[in-house]
Design a protein around this motif. Structure first.
Motif, PDB file in Angstrom:
ATOM      1  N   ARG A  70       0.835  -1.184   0.000  1.00 20.65           N
ATOM      2  CA  ARG A  70       0.000   0.000   0.000  1.00 20.65           C
ATOM      3  C   ARG A  70       0.875   1.241   0.000  1.00 20.65           C
ATOM      4  O   ARG A  70       2.016   1.210   0.406  1.00 20.65           O
ATOM      5  CB  ARG A  70      -0.886   0.009   1.250  1.00 20.65           C
ATOM      6  CG  ARG A  70      -2.227   0.684   1.046  1.00 20.65           C
ATOM      7  CD  ARG A  70      -2.902   0.883   2.362  1.00 20.65           C
ATOM      8  NE  ARG A  70      -2.161   1.834   3.185  1.00 20.65           N
ATOM      9  CZ  ARG A  70      -2.292   1.922   4.516  1.00 20.65           C
ATOM     10  NH1 ARG A  70      -3.085   1.102   5.155  1.00 20.65           N
ATOM     11  NH2 ARG A  70      -1.602   2.821   5.192  1.00 20.65           N
ATOM     12  N   ARG A  79      -3.478  -0.366  -3.108  1.00 23.35           N
ATOM     13  CA  ARG A  79      -3.562  -1.764  -2.703  1.00 23.35           C
ATOM     14  C   ARG A  79      -4.924  -2.418  -2.914  1.00 23.35           C
ATOM     15  O   ARG A  79      -5.031  -3.439  -3.598  1.00 23.35           O
ATOM     16  CB  ARG A  79      -3.152  -1.880  -1.228  1.00 23.35           C
ATOM     17  CG  ARG A  79      -3.288  -3.275  -0.666  1.00 23.35           C
ATOM     18  CD  ARG A  79      -2.887  -3.325   0.786  1.00 23.35           C
ATOM     19  NE  ARG A  79      -3.484  -4.471   1.431  1.00 23.35           N
ATOM     20  CZ  ARG A  79      -2.950  -5.696   1.404  1.00 23.35           C
ATOM     21  NH1 ARG A  79      -1.820  -5.896   0.767  1.00 23.35           N
ATOM     22  NH2 ARG A  79      -3.545  -6.708   1.985  1.00 23.35           N
ATOM     23  N   ASN A  80      -5.977  -1.820  -2.377  1.00 20.24           N
ATOM     24  CA  ASN A  80      -7.293  -2.473  -2.429  1.00 20.24           C
ATOM     25  C   ASN A  80      -7.761  -2.663  -3.866  1.00 20.24           C
ATOM     26  O   ASN A  80      -8.264  -3.722  -4.238  1.00 20.24           O
ATOM     27  CB  ASN A  80      -8.319  -1.662  -1.641  1.00 20.24           C
ATOM     28  CG  ASN A  80      -7.970  -1.695  -0.162  1.00 20.24           C
ATOM     29  OD1 ASN A  80      -7.240  -2.584   0.291  1.00 20.24           O
ATOM     30  ND2 ASN A  80      -8.465  -0.708   0.579  1.00 20.24           N
ATOM     31  N   MET A 126      -3.066  -3.531  10.704  1.00 14.14           N
ATOM     32  CA  MET A 126      -2.392  -4.177   9.581  1.00 14.14           C
ATOM     33  C   MET A 126      -1.732  -3.190   8.623  1.00 14.14           C
ATOM     34  O   MET A 126      -1.282  -3.580   7.545  1.00 14.14           O
ATOM     35  CB  MET A 126      -3.333  -5.092   8.783  1.00 14.14           C
ATOM     36  CG  MET A 126      -3.935  -6.221   9.581  1.00 14.14           C
ATOM     37  SD  MET A 126      -2.680  -7.392  10.121  1.00 14.14           S
ATOM     38  CE  MET A 126      -2.593  -8.447   8.679  1.00 14.14           C
ATOM     39  N   ASN A 162       0.498  -4.179   5.374  1.00 13.82           N
ATOM     40  CA  ASN A 162       0.021  -3.839   4.036  1.00 13.82           C
ATOM     41  C   ASN A 162       1.022  -3.020   3.219  1.00 13.82           C
ATOM     42  O   ASN A 162       0.998  -3.059   1.993  1.00 13.82           O
ATOM     43  CB  ASN A 162      -1.297  -3.063   4.121  1.00 13.82           C
ATOM     44  CG  ASN A 162      -2.418  -3.960   4.583  1.00 13.82           C
ATOM     45  OD1 ASN A 162      -2.297  -5.188   4.518  1.00 13.82           O
ATOM     46  ND2 ASN A 162      -3.495  -3.376   5.074  1.00 13.82           N
ATOM     47  N   ASP A 193       5.106  -9.695   8.185  1.00 12.00           N
ATOM     48  CA  ASP A 193       4.548  -9.033   9.351  1.00 12.00           C
ATOM     49  C   ASP A 193       5.674  -8.845  10.355  1.00 12.00           C
ATOM     50  O   ASP A 193       6.131  -9.803  10.985  1.00 12.00           O
ATOM     51  CB  ASP A 193       3.435  -9.912   9.942  1.00 12.00           C
ATOM     52  CG  ASP A 193       2.729  -9.210  11.094  1.00 12.00           C
ATOM     53  OD1 ASP A 193       3.274  -8.207  11.598  1.00 12.00           O
ATOM     54  OD2 ASP A 193       1.644  -9.676  11.481  1.00 12.00           O
ATOM     55  N   HIS A 234       0.590 -13.995   6.697  1.00 16.27           N
ATOM     56  CA  HIS A 234      -0.153 -12.841   7.209  1.00 16.27           C
ATOM     57  C   HIS A 234      -1.091 -13.276   8.329  1.00 16.27           C
ATOM     58  O   HIS A 234      -1.239 -12.632   9.336  1.00 16.27           O
ATOM     59  CB  HIS A 234      -0.953 -12.166   6.088  1.00 16.27           C
ATOM     60  CG  HIS A 234      -0.068 -11.557   5.059  1.00 16.27           C
ATOM     61  ND1 HIS A 234      -0.532 -10.851   4.008  1.00 16.27           N
ATOM     62  CD2 HIS A 234       1.281 -11.568   4.945  1.00 16.27           C
ATOM     63  CE1 HIS A 234       0.491 -10.441   3.272  1.00 16.27           C
ATOM     64  NE2 HIS A 234       1.599 -10.877   3.828  1.00 16.27           N
TER      65      HIS A 234
END
Ligand code: SF4
Ligand code: SF4
Lengths: 476, 310
Positions: free
Chosen positions: A20, A131-132, A264, A268, A275, B4
């Protein structure tokens, strides 16, 4: 050994990463570095440098045909390859230095793979959205819109890739000439082939493979583990501050909740698709984008920044106990990094020193030892030498050859009357030199005699010398 | 790579070092496919190119690839590129070769190759010769060191039976066994040493002078100047391409020896005589493996420049 893994465990599909967009100081730093590095890469071959009539006017040029490397006022000949070796050693030590101080910063900010991937993602975001939108597009069926977006994106990627491959070949020949030749179709096939290969690899590595290169193909992630220690500043998550994480809204009264709101954002934005809250990971290129993302979130919920941050492992107990971390400079200046810096500087000063003391004329002397000596009719003993004279001046020079006087040896040059040899600008001349000792002279009857070849550049009076041996007639 | 969602726990392999456990993560799919692709490529490669060894040779491969054929092609290409030079060299007047730097350079390089293939067995890879085989680097020439003379020697050889030219065929050094007594031979050998300016038994040498003039001077010259000097100086200094009138009697009043200048070797030479043979190299005389005219010219150019040219 455990039982064989079930079939579906044998391999896994790549999970595409859709980083993102993020704003912040590390992101800005990355933009600036991208601008500088790409700028240097694309523009450097176009800088002109006047070297006189007989030499190329390009400031940075790898002249493979004549085996010369030009860098502004510096000119490297093949036998001076130690300069290149020295630079490689400095690059290696520099990498050690930065890694031991700050982890994979090279990877995160300046590695070409990262920089070009960043550029490709930027283009992707322009074309397909953030991103989305990209995730949606990925999942959607192949309709007209998806085909159009994909083709646009790929076309832009191909252009970037072509420019990348194109810039590379300009380093090896005169750039303006080559540019015209490339367009008119007159360039050498090697130029086109090189461009084609580099275009294809850039497109594939920057557009398709991306983080897979960093994780599976690059050896550095494995090596860096050995270069880092507890003092190294690397990207980390302050779990003592963030945990237990939980959604902001769902916070139940009475339950002590950490600062992480499990939004998140850090995951992202990560170009490596990891992560960071799981702890230090090999995949992390310490690009700092997750810091920017989380700092943004912290600002919104009114908490102090730095839940994710550059931090050192050995500060953890201190911070858990509520103390301040040690200052950054204490992590950066420690024996290990000082040692690397010292080594790096020694090599660097050595190279600069070598650059200043290296002569503009040089000579090597190869005695011909098949046979070791020749007897002439009058008893004169002759030795033969192949002498290489290097003229690093931009103009033709007259080189005068001489032997040191005290040995009574005579010198003559094949094909030349006297001992003056013209050597063209920036080239090497191989000449055959006869050295003779008169009948029954000391050198003629001694087993071997040491003597010195001298060469003088007549216009500058620079001198160079080589010690060698004269073989006399063995007397039993 | 961490997931994730960490719901799906990855199993470990059960290995553990220093408390670090090894995850049993699956390989990336593309990685596995690349692996399979290399196998397919490998199989295809061994079909396309020569690969599997048999008892006598290997499978030929369906592309007809052959390194030998490639080398031959490259050799043919070089030969074709050189063809013009070679034919020029074949017809060149050697006396003027030095005026054509490009052709001369080509001739010297080609001659070096010819020399290494054909001449090194006797004259040595550095052309320094050996006992009985002349050193080609010095300034002493038995049969003439001008380039035409060298070419003539290479063409016809010395005392060989193949060439039509019989130069020097009668010019073997005879044996003086029975002609001179042992003492006389020693005296002559001493005189020869004196001629060459080397230390010797002066008394014996004085005894040998008369013997030398009577027996040796007819070939080697009264001053031991050798037959070459005799023909050149007393007949026509410009005369070249010496033939029958030259006997190839080496010059004795210099420091260069073909067989050696010590007393024992000189005595042996006088006692038994000498008659070194060099084969004729022109293909006319040596049908199986001789040199072409161009190769003869080339090797003459090479030998001529070895000692700095004469
Ligand atoms: S975890 Fe953070 S620093 Fe590491 S690669 Fe991802 S975004 Fe960059
Ligand atoms: S961005 Fe910060 S708050 Fe959001 S999930 Fe990551 S660590 Fe937690």
């Amino acid at each position: 050994m455990s039982a064989p893994a079930p079939q579906d465990q044998l391999y896994a599909a790549r999970e595409p990463v859709f980083p993102r967009r993020v704003k912040g100081k590390f992101r800005n730093l990355k933009w600036v570095i991208m601008l500088i590095t790409l700028g240097i890469y694309y523009l450097a071959p176009w800088i002109r440098w006047d070297r006189g009539p007989e030499l190329p006017d390009q400031a940075i040029l790898v002249d493979l045909a004549h085996r010369r490397f030009f860098f502004f006022w510096i000119e490297i000949w093949p036998h001076e390859f130690y300069f290149v070796a020295g630079l490689l050693i400095m690059a290696g030590l520099g990498l050690f230095l930065f890694t031991s101080a700050m982890g994979r910063v090279w990877c995160g900010y300046t590695c070409p793979q990262t920089v070009w991937t960043d550029l490709f993602i930027l283009v992707e975001r322009w074309v397909e959205g953030d991103r989305n939108a990209r995730v949606r597009l990925w999942k959607s069926k192949w309709d007209g819109r998806k085909v159009r977006l994909r083709l646009t994106k790929w076309a832009a990627w191909v252009l970037i890739a072509l420019a990348t491959g194109g810039a590379w070949v300009f380093y090896f020949t005169d750039a303006p000439t080559l540019a015209v030749d490339l367009v008119t179709g007159n360039a050498h096939p090697i130029a086109y082939t090189t461009m084609l290969i580099l275009t294809a690899t850039t497109f594939f590595f920057g557009g398709i493979a991306r983080e897979q290169v960093c994780i599976y193909a690059c050896p550095w992630p494995r090596i860096q583990a050995a270069m880092m220690d507890e003092d190294t500043l690397t990207i980390g998550y302050r779990d003592w501050r963030g945990e237990p994480r939980g959604k902001l809204k769902k916070a139940e009264p009475g339950v002590q909740q950490g600062d992480c709101i499990d939004c998140m954002a850090c995951v992202n934005v990560c170009p490596m698709g990891i992560d960071i809250r799981n702890g230090q990971q090999m995949e992390c290129i310490t690009c700092g984008l997750c810091i920017d993302a989380c700092d943004d979130v912290m600002a919104k919920i009114g908490k102090s920044r730095g839940l994710i941050d550059y931090l050192a492992l050995n500060d953890e107990p201190r911070e858990r106990a509520g103390a301040q971390p040690r200052p950054v400079w204490k992590h950066i200046f420690r024996p290990r990094t000082i040692l690397y810096t010292a080594l790096w500087s020694i090599v660097g000063f050595g190279l600069v020193f070598a650059l200043f003391i290296r002569p503009d004329i040089e000579m090597t002397v190869s005695p011909i030892r098949n046979p070791t000596f020749i007897t002439l009719s009058d008893g004169t003993i002759r030795n033969v030498y192949d002498v290489r004279l290097r003229n690093k001046h931009g103009s033709q020079e007259l080189f005068g050859l001489a032997l040191d006087a005290d040995t009574n040896l005579q010198l003559s040059v094949e094909g030349v009357d006297g001992s003056l040899v013209p050597v063209p600008a920036d080239s090497m001349e191989i000449i055959r030199v006869y050295v003779q000792a008169g009948p029954d002279s000391a050198a003629a009857t001694a087993d071997r005699t040491d003597f010195t070849f001298w060469v003088t550049d007549l216009s500058t009076n620079e001198r160079a010398s080589v010690d060698t041996i004269f073989n006399g007639k063995e007397t039993n | 790579m961490s997931k994730h969602d960490d719901k799906k726990e990855v199993e470990t392999t059960g290995h553990s070092w220093d408390g670090i456990e090894e995850y049993n993560n699956p390989l990336p799919r593309w990685w596995v496919w690349v692996f399979y692709a290399t196998i397919v490529w490998g199989i295809g490669y061994t079909i396309a190119y020569p690969a599997w060894p048999g008892l006598r040779s290997a499978t030929a491969g369906i592309l007809g690839f052959s390194t030998r054929a490639q080398v031959q092609e490259q050799i043919d290409a070089v030969d074709a590129a050189n063809a013009a030079m070679v034919s020029e060299l074949e017809n060149v007047d050697l006396a003027t070769l030095a005026d054509h730097p490009e052709l001369n350079g080509f001739a010297e390089n080609m001659g070096a190759a010819v020399f290494r293939a054909n001449c090194v067995q006797c004259h040595g890879s550095g052309a320094a010769g050996a006992k009985g085989y002349p050193n080609l680097l010095d300034d002493d020439w038995i049969w003439g060191g001008r380039i035409e003379e060298i070419a003539f020697t290479v063409t016809n050889g010395i005392r060989n039976e193949q060439s039509m030219d019989t130069r020097g065929y009668g010019g073997v050094m005879p044996s003086f066994d029975g002609v001179l007594s042992h003492e006389e031979i020693t005296n002559v050998a001493s005189y020869v040493q004196l001629l060459a300016g080397e230390a010797t038994d002066e008394a014996a040498a004085a005894e040998g002078e008369e013997l030398f003039l009577n027996n040796c001077a007819s070939c080697h010259g009264e001053e031991g100047q050798g037959s070459l000097a005799t023909t050149r100086e007393f007949e026509d200094p410009e005369y070249v391409t010496a033939s029958d009138e030259m006997t190839g009697a080496p010059r004795l009043n210099d420091k260069v020896w073909l067989y050696g200048g010590d007393l024992a070797t000189l005595e042996e030479t006088i006692l038994n005589g000498r008659g070194g043979v060099m084969p004729a190299w022109l293909e006319d005389y040596r049908p199986a493996n001789g040199l072409t005219q161009a190769e003869v010219n080339a090797v003459a150019a090479y030998v001529h420049q070895l000692g700095g040219g004469q």
